[in-house]
Design a protein around this motif. Structure first.
Motif, mmCIF file in Angstrom:
data_model
loop_
_atom_site.group_PDB
_atom_site.id
_atom_site.type_symbol
_atom_site.label_atom_id
_atom_site.label_comp_id
_atom_site.label_asym_id
_atom_site.label_seq_id
_atom_site.Cartn_x
_atom_site.Cartn_y
_atom_site.Cartn_z
ATOM 1 N N SER A 1 49.282 46.850 40.454
ATOM 2 C CA SER A 1 47.928 47.272 40.121
ATOM 3 C C SER A 1 46.896 46.350 40.749
ATOM 4 C CB SER A 1 47.745 47.284 38.599
ATOM 5 O OG SER A 1 47.772 45.962 38.089
ATOM 6 N N ASP A 2 45.678 46.900 40.931
ATOM 7 C CA ASP A 2 44.578 46.098 41.452
ATOM 8 C C ASP A 2 44.251 44.943 40.515
ATOM 9 O OD1 ASP A 2 44.489 47.863 43.529
ATOM 10 O OD2 ASP A 2 42.682 48.909 42.868
ATOM 11 N N ALA A 3 44.367 45.198 39.214
ATOM 12 C CA ALA A 3 44.053 44.158 38.229
ATOM 13 C C ALA A 3 45.004 42.968 38.365
ATOM 14 C CB ALA A 3 44.126 44.730 36.811
ATOM 15 N N THR A 4 46.292 43.260 38.607
ATOM 16 C CA THR A 4 47.270 42.180 38.773
ATOM 17 C C THR A 4 46.968 41.371 40.031
ATOM 18 O OG1 THR A 4 48.988 43.462 37.651
ATOM 19 C CG2 THR A 4 49.720 41.646 39.050
ATOM 20 N N ILE A 5 46.624 42.068 41.114
ATOM 21 C CA ILE A 5 46.308 41.371 42.363
ATOM 22 C C ILE A 5 45.049 40.531 42.202
ATOM 23 C CG2 ILE A 5 45.672 41.684 44.785
ATOM 24 C CD1 ILE A 5 47.411 44.194 44.789
ATOM 25 N N THR A 6 44.041 41.060 41.484
ATOM 26 C CA THR A 6 42.820 40.291 41.240
ATOM 27 C C THR A 6 43.124 39.033 40.446
ATOM 28 O OG1 THR A 6 41.457 42.288 41.281
ATOM 29 C CG2 THR A 6 40.531 40.361 40.185
ATOM 30 N N GLY B 1 43.934 33.083 40.538
ATOM 31 C CA GLY B 1 44.795 32.035 39.994
ATOM 32 C C GLY B 1 45.108 32.201 38.525
ATOM 33 N N ASN B 2 45.085 33.443 38.019
ATOM 34 C CA ASN B 2 45.317 33.689 36.597
ATOM 35 C C ASN B 2 46.711 34.225 36.287
ATOM 36 O OD1 ASN B 2 42.839 32.832 35.591
ATOM 37 N ND2 ASN B 2 41.857 34.791 36.055
ATOM 38 N N ALA C 1 48.430 44.796 52.751
ATOM 39 C CA ALA C 1 47.148 45.463 53.016
ATOM 40 C C ALA C 1 46.361 45.646 51.719
ATOM 41 C CB ALA C 1 47.389 46.814 53.683
ATOM 42 N N LEU C 2 47.069 45.944 50.614
ATOM 43 C CA LEU C 2 46.401 46.111 49.326
ATOM 44 C C LEU C 2 45.824 44.789 48.836
ATOM 45 C CD1 LEU C 2 45.655 47.909 46.940
ATOM 46 C CD2 LEU C 2 47.934 47.490 45.982
ATOM 47 N N VAL C 3 46.563 43.697 49.047
ATOM 48 C CA VAL C 3 46.065 42.367 48.665
ATOM 49 C C VAL C 3 44.797 42.032 49.452
ATOM 50 C CG1 VAL C 3 46.564 39.886 48.722
ATOM 51 C CG2 VAL C 3 48.306 41.491 47.924
ATOM 52 N N GLU C 4 44.831 42.312 50.758
ATOM 53 C CA GLU C 4 43.665 42.003 51.594
ATOM 54 C C GLU C 4 42.461 42.863 51.199
ATOM 55 O OE1 GLU C 4 45.267 42.642 55.458
ATOM 56 O OE2 GLU C 4 46.043 40.598 55.652
ATOM 57 N N ALA C 5 42.698 44.160 50.862
ATOM 58 C CA ALA C 5 41.600 45.024 50.445
ATOM 59 C C ALA C 5 41.010 44.562 49.111
ATOM 60 C CB ALA C 5 42.093 46.475 50.319
ATOM 61 N N THR C 6 41.871 44.142 48.185
ATOM 62 C CA THR C 6 41.385 43.635 46.899
ATOM 63 C C THR C 6 40.601 42.349 47.097
ATOM 64 O OG1 THR C 6 43.346 44.591 45.827
ATOM 65 C CG2 THR C 6 42.090 42.980 44.569
ATOM 66 N N GLU C 7 41.046 41.526 48.046
ATOM 67 C CA GLU C 7 40.322 40.291 48.372
ATOM 68 C C GLU C 7 38.915 40.619 48.874
ATOM 69 O OE1 GLU C 7 41.326 37.563 51.876
ATOM 70 O OE2 GLU C 7 42.283 36.556 50.198
ATOM 71 N N ASP C 8 38.810 41.652 49.725
ATOM 72 C CA ASP C 8 37.496 42.072 50.227
ATOM 73 C C ASP C 8 36.588 42.528 49.078
ATOM 74 O OD1 ASP C 8 38.345 41.553 52.773
ATOM 75 O OD2 ASP C 8 38.760 43.630 53.299
ATOM 76 N N ARG D 1 33.764 34.423 37.879
ATOM 77 C CA ARG D 1 32.987 33.696 38.897
ATOM 78 C C ARG D 1 33.420 32.233 38.947
ATOM 79 N NH1 ARG D 1 28.449 34.884 41.661
ATOM 80 N NH2 ARG D 1 27.302 33.121 42.560
ATOM 81 N N ALA D 2 33.650 31.643 37.779
ATOM 82 C CA ALA D 2 34.109 30.246 37.737
ATOM 83 C C ALA D 2 35.475 30.106 38.389
ATOM 84 C CB ALA D 2 34.152 29.760 36.289
ATOM 85 N N ARG D 3 36.397 31.054 38.118
ATOM 86 C CA ARG D 3 37.725 31.008 38.734
ATOM 87 C C ARG D 3 37.635 31.244 40.236
ATOM 88 N NH1 ARG D 3 41.629 28.419 37.026
ATOM 89 N NH2 ARG D 3 43.015 29.774 38.233
ATOM 90 N N PHE D 4 36.738 32.147 40.634
ATOM 91 C CA PHE D 4 36.539 32.425 42.067
ATOM 92 C C PHE D 4 36.126 31.145 42.791
ATOM 93 C CE2 PHE D 4 34.211 33.744 45.790
ATOM 94 C CZ PHE D 4 34.846 34.900 46.228
ATOM 95 N N GLU D 5 35.188 30.416 42.228
ATOM 96 C CA GLU D 5 34.664 29.225 42.893
ATOM 97 C C GLU D 5 35.631 28.050 42.830
ATOM 98 O OE1 GLU D 5 30.948 28.726 40.888
ATOM 99 O OE2 GLU D 5 29.891 30.193 42.163
#
Length: 244
Positions: free
Chosen positions: A2-7, A12-13, A34-41, A57-61
């Motif tokens: 799922s997209d949620a799992t990749i996110t 790092g969660n 490709a799905l990982v890269e698209a979710t990253e975008d 946002r805190a985890r992203f940074e």
């Protein structure tokens, strides 16, 4: 997957076992990669538009932006967003970027570009692309330096190969001695800090594996190149010393 799992993975969660399992899968599954890269975008797009929650946002940074490659991608996306009209469509920034690249390629080949959906062609970006095509920038020579790396070198036993970057160098080409043709993944670290990573590296029969890395990434000190196979298993480590 799922997209949620990749996110969660990108932020790092995920638990360590889940993270390892996902990484092993996308090393061998092009569709998952490709799905990982698209979710990253999509994650980058949400970040620069201020649409992430405070926790994400805190985890992203703190996690996602530890990679220099990802930080550069965020800067590129921010620059593209700044060029779009304030009332433009809600199409992701990376979609506009892909459309601009497609237009440049078509013009370079002398073809008539295909009609793009209205949401995919913000006028200011396209106008700037056309100007760049009509007035190409002068070609600048790229300075390369090549270093052959042997596995198993450790500090104290054998002096590691030395990479001298005190002169102007744009790109470093590392040639680690390795068996097989790949695909390989590679990471370069200085101490505990990751400087660079790449996947899908391969070599042709009879040719060395060539790993090209931007020279500005390197600092003075010992660096470690780690090669992994398609399953994520470490093949070998390659120590080398950089001087600036």
């Amino acid at each position: 997957m799922s997209d949620a799992t990749i996110t969660r993975y990108l932020l790092g969660n995920l638990e360590e076992q889940e993270q390892d399992r996902l990484e092993q899968q996308y090393f061998t599954d092009p569709e998952l990669l490709a799905l990982v890269e698209a979710t990253e975008d999509d994650l980058i797009d949400a970040y620069i538009r201020g649409e992430l929650s405070a926790a994400d946002r805190a985890r992203f940074e703190s996690h996602f932006l530890r990679s220099r490659r990802r930080r550069e991608r965020v800067k590129t996306a921010e620059a593209l967003l700044a060029r779009l009209p304030s009332k433009s469509s809600r199409a992701p920034v990376w979609f506009a970027f892909a459309a601009a690249l497609a237009l440049m390629f078509a013009l370079w080949r002398g073809e008539k570009p295909k009609e793009l959906p209205v949401a995919a062609k913000p006028a200011p970006v396209q106008q700037q692309v056309r100007q760049q095509v009509q007035k190409p920038a002068p070609q600048i020579a790229t300075v390369l330096v090549t270093l052959i790396l042997t596995p198993g070198v450790t500090r104290g036993e054998i002096e590691p190969p030395r990479l001298d970057l005190r002169q102007q160098v744009d790109t470093v080409v590392l040639e680690p001695v390795v068996e097989g043709n790949g695909p390989f993944s590679a990471t370069i670290r200085i101490g505990e800090r990751e400087l660079w990573s790449a996947m899908g590296l391969a070599r042709g029969n009879g040719h060395p594996l060539r790993v090209q890395v931007p020279a500005p990434l390197f600092a003075t000190g010992d660096h470690l190149l780690t090669l992994r196979d398609a399953s994520g298993e470490i093949i070998d480590d390659y120590l080398f010393f950089v001087i600036r």
